[in-house]
Design a protein around this motif. Structure first.
Motif, PDB file in Angstrom:
ATOM      1  N   ASN A  46       0.387  -0.833  -0.202  1.00 15.57           N
ATOM      2  CA  ASN A  46       0.159   0.101   0.203  1.00 15.57           C
ATOM      3  C   ASN A  46       0.986   1.157   0.288  1.00 15.57           C
ATOM      4  OD1 ASN A  46      -2.475   1.745   0.005  1.00 15.57           O
ATOM      5  ND2 ASN A  46      -2.888   0.577   2.172  1.00 15.57           N
ATOM      6  N   GLY A  69      -5.320   0.560  -3.230  1.00 15.91           N
ATOM      7  CA  GLY A  69      -5.671  -0.405  -1.923  1.00 15.91           C
ATOM      8  C   GLY A  69      -3.924  -1.039  -2.092  1.00 15.91           C
ATOM      9  N   GLY A  70      -3.456  -1.072  -3.087  1.00 20.47           N
ATOM     10  CA  GLY A  70      -2.283  -1.309  -2.803  1.00 20.47           C
ATOM     11  C   GLY A  70      -1.056  -1.170  -4.272  1.00 20.47           C
TER      12      GLY A  70
END
Length: 363
Positions: free
Chosen positions: A146, A161-162
């Motif tokens: 992240n 989210g990443g």
């Protein structure tokens, strides 16, 4: 003497190795390293940094190594947790792996940001090992992903989210700009020396795949990456007569706007160019604003394909890109362009059927 740059492996390869290691452990075949068969048919042995049983299955992880290529993912663990399921292969985004939140990406909105290449690699390695009638759920995680994703384009692209699980060929091939340009020049020279007068230039693997789908002979396809201008400067010195350029709409719309180095570090303007062309073909102010605010140009093109000005706009863009390239290599009799959106939808082409047929002739 220059030391050769060290190759690395992609997050897709790391994820496959981790998932394979976890599944083998689940089957009672634990081992310290696994072999991943890459898309080109070569095998790569990767060590497992760790493997353990979990409450529902097993988990293994591989430390990502990008070689000598600058890569924000190098050194991060790529973790795969597996458990048996009812059927098929289900991929889940865990900690540090993003999800697509906007259209125009290679995966659908709401899905884990695992690109088609790694998905196929995972399927090919895992499905043959499953017991009859059983499926597998694989949760991929990248602890620290992240934070690392903030140093990539993912937030801007709508991947939240990443990081993304990427990789079309499985290896990371590090090359300096100078070395890569020299390689492109050498390949163009060799093709011309072999007597070829018609070549197909592609930015990367998606373009190469589409060119093959058009039945263009492999011997005529040259990958030029982001270095369109450098490639064309070399073309000026060669006795080439025809060029077909097959590229993603985002790359070639930059060329239509006058940018001949298409890496995001050096150029952009793809939305602005498409918006200006759309306005010239009758797009409303609201439609132009929507184009400028689109996540990617693929999204802008895909979501406006039903507009009355869409086809003319894309053809105008393809024509402009061909004209810009012709100005750099004026001795080339024909420069034609095929534009596509990911993964393989052709949206405009200035190439004639005869040109495509000639490009399919093997030397």
């Amino acid at each position: 003497m220059t030391t050769p740059l060290r190759y690395g492996f992609t997050t897709g390869t790391a994820a496959t190795a981790a998932a394979l290691g976890a599944l083998l452990w689940l089957r009672g075949e634990g081992r310290g390293a696994v072999d991943v068969l890459l898309p080109d048919g070569t095998s790569l042995r990767l060590p497992l940094a760790g493997v353990r049983r979990t409450e529902e299955g097993a988990e293994a992880w591989v430390v990502k190594d990008g070689g000598d290529d600058p890569d924000v993912t190098s050194g991060l663990p790529v973790v795969a947790s597996v458990r048996y399921a009812d059927e098929g292969l289900t991929l889940v985004a865990g900690e540090g792996v993003g999800k697509a939140t906007r259209p125009g990406l290679p995966v659908a909105v709401g899905e884990a940001a695992i690109n088609p290449g790694p998905r196929e690699l995972l399927r090919r390695h895992l499905l043959p090992l499953l017991p009859a009638g059983r499926g597998l759920e694989v949760t991929l995680s990248i602890p620290g992903g992240n934070e690392a994703a903030k140093r990539t384009f993912n937030p801007r692209l709508g991947i939240e989210g990443g990081l993304s699980i990427l990789g079309t060929r499985g290896l990371v091939v590090p090359m300096s700009d100078e070395a890569l340009v020299a390689t492109i020049h050498s390949e163009l020279s060799v093709r011309a020396a072999e007597g070829l007068r018609s070549l197909c230039l592609v930015p990367g693997n998606y373009g190469r795949s589409l060119a093959r789908g058009l039945s263009i002979a492999d011997e005529r396809i040259v990958t030029v990456s982001n270095y369109v201008g450098f490639a064309l400067e070399k073309v000026r010195d060669l006795p080439l007569e025809e060029l077909l350029v097959v590229g993603q709409v985002g790359k070639l719309m930059k060329v239509a706007g006058g940018s001949l180095h298409t890496h995001s570090r050096y150029s952009d303007g793809r939305r602005e160019t498409f918006a200006a062309l759309a306005a010239a073909e009758g797009a409303t102010a609201t439609e132009v604003r929507d184009i400028l605010e689109a996540n990617t140009l693929d999204e802008a093109v895909t979501t406006t394909r039903d507009r009355p000005w869409s086809e003319a706009t894309l053809m105008r863009g393809a024509t402009k890109a061909a004209k810009v390239m012709s100005l750099v290599a004026p001795a080339v009799r024909t420069v034609a362009v095929v534009l596509f959106t990911l993964p393989d939808t052709v949206v405009a082409s200035t190439a004639t059927e005869d040109l495509i047929r000639r490009m399919g002739d093997r030397p």
